[in-house]
Design a protein around this motif. Structure first.
Motif, mmCIF file in Angstrom:
data_model
loop_
_atom_site.group_PDB
_atom_site.id
_atom_site.type_symbol
_atom_site.label_atom_id
_atom_site.label_comp_id
_atom_site.label_asym_id
_atom_site.label_seq_id
_atom_site.Cartn_x
_atom_site.Cartn_y
_atom_site.Cartn_z
ATOM 1 N N ARG A 33 -13.473 2.646 4.784
ATOM 2 C CA ARG A 33 -12.661 3.107 3.658
ATOM 3 C C ARG A 33 -11.165 2.939 3.937
ATOM 4 N NH1 ARG A 33 -14.668 7.289 6.574
ATOM 5 N NH2 ARG A 33 -13.207 8.911 7.215
ATOM 6 N N TYR A 34 -10.833 1.960 4.730
ATOM 7 C CA TYR A 34 -9.446 1.720 5.112
ATOM 8 C C TYR A 34 -9.001 0.375 4.542
ATOM 9 C CZ TYR A 34 -11.166 5.197 8.335
ATOM 10 O OH TYR A 34 -11.760 6.309 8.849
ATOM 11 N N THR A 35 -7.722 0.071 4.732
ATOM 12 C CA THR A 35 -7.234 -1.223 4.286
ATOM 13 C C THR A 35 -7.811 -2.331 5.176
ATOM 14 O OG1 THR A 35 -5.265 -2.597 4.029
ATOM 15 C CG2 THR A 35 -5.136 -0.857 5.652
ATOM 16 N N PRO A 36 -8.130 -3.480 4.597
ATOM 17 C CA PRO A 36 -8.586 -4.609 5.425
ATOM 18 C C PRO A 36 -7.526 -5.052 6.436
ATOM 19 C CG PRO A 36 -9.155 -4.982 3.136
ATOM 20 C CD PRO A 36 -8.276 -3.758 3.170
ATOM 21 N N HIS A 136 0.404 1.971 1.822
ATOM 22 C CA HIS A 136 -0.776 1.107 1.717
ATOM 23 C C HIS A 136 -1.780 1.417 2.829
ATOM 24 C CE1 HIS A 136 -3.294 -2.400 1.163
ATOM 25 N NE2 HIS A 136 -3.161 -2.650 2.449
ATOM 26 N N MET A 137 -1.288 1.658 4.031
ATOM 27 C CA MET A 137 -2.183 1.939 5.159
ATOM 28 C C MET A 137 -2.975 3.227 4.922
ATOM 29 S SD MET A 137 -1.996 -0.470 7.461
ATOM 30 C CE MET A 137 -2.471 0.149 9.046
ATOM 31 N N LYS A 138 -2.278 4.281 4.491
ATOM 32 C CA LYS A 138 -2.947 5.546 4.137
ATOM 33 C C LYS A 138 -2.132 6.210 3.043
ATOM 34 C CE LYS A 138 -6.006 7.041 7.693
ATOM 35 N NZ LYS A 138 -6.397 8.113 8.577
ATOM 36 N N PHE A 195 -5.578 -7.553 -1.227
ATOM 37 C CA PHE A 195 -6.813 -7.208 -0.529
ATOM 38 C C PHE A 195 -7.958 -6.915 -1.495
ATOM 39 C CE2 PHE A 195 -3.859 -6.220 3.054
ATOM 40 C CZ PHE A 195 -4.348 -7.206 3.886
ATOM 41 N N TYR A 196 -7.632 -6.448 -2.684
ATOM 42 C CA TYR A 196 -8.686 -6.217 -3.676
ATOM 43 C C TYR A 196 -9.323 -7.546 -4.094
ATOM 44 C CZ TYR A 196 -10.998 -4.891 -7.999
ATOM 45 O OH TYR A 196 -11.924 -4.707 -8.991
#
Length: 198
Positions: A33-36, A136-138, A195-196
């Protein structure tokens, strides 16, 4: 009962990195559930050593101590006092434990502290990029938006008494703040959309 030292999230990061190195989406692992971006950053763990991620987080902790020192000395604290306060971070068992267990919070600490240092150095463009990246990271780092807005606006009239709420809110807005918000928002939205679509 044996308690394992490595954080369960670290295993999730590693699975995400493994999928990224195979050309797949890290979201193929149901609990990722984190950023790629995080999976890509930790991909050397697959090729070099499984400790790469933890080492990266520990290095970020040390750099956070350095950033704290720079922020404090820039604000006028003596080098000796700044060194003591930085040592409180560097020798604190909590961040040490968090990083060595494999939690990525050290990356956020370095991004937020870098943002604050850039703001102090009047490098608002760099600060906005770093802040957008940290959100973006969290997403929870968005809570720093109001203090950053107050700092960027830097309106002395905010401190004067007997001002109406509308006047205080109106005095918050400035060209610098609008530019900061646009750049940070563009970085956040741009990375999220990229990333989406991947």
């Amino acid at each position: 009962m044996e308690v394992k030292y490595t954080d369960i999230d670290f295993h999730v990061f590693m699975d995400g990195s493994r999928l990224v190195t195979q050309g797949e989406s890290p979201y193929n692992r149901s609990t990722y559930r984190y950023t790629p971006l995080l999976a890509w950053m930790l991909s050397p763990s697959i090729y070099l050593t499984s400790c790469f991620g933890k080492l990266l987080f520990v290095i970020c902790d040390v750099l956070s101590g350095v950033l704290l020192y720079l922020i404090l000395t820039h604000r006028g604290l003596s080098k000796d006092a700044a060194c003591r306060f930085s040592a409180l971070w560097l020798l604190n068992p909590l961040p040490i434990g968090v990083s060595t267990r494999g939690n990525a919070e050290a990356l956020l600490a370095i991004l937020v502290l870098s943002t604050l240092l850039c703001l102090q150095l009047k490098r608002h463009l760099t600060a906005a990029i770093l802040y957008g990246l940290s959100v973006h990271m969290k997403i929870y780092t968005v809570i720093y938006a109001l203090p950053i807005a107050l700092y960027v606006s830097n309106r002395k009239e905010l401190m004067t008494r007997n001002r109406g709420v509308f006047r205080v809110i109106q005095s918050l807005f400035s060209i610098e703040l609008a530019l900061f918000a646009v750049i940070a928002g563009a970085v956040f939205l741009g990375l999220t959309l990229i990333f989406y679509h991947m």
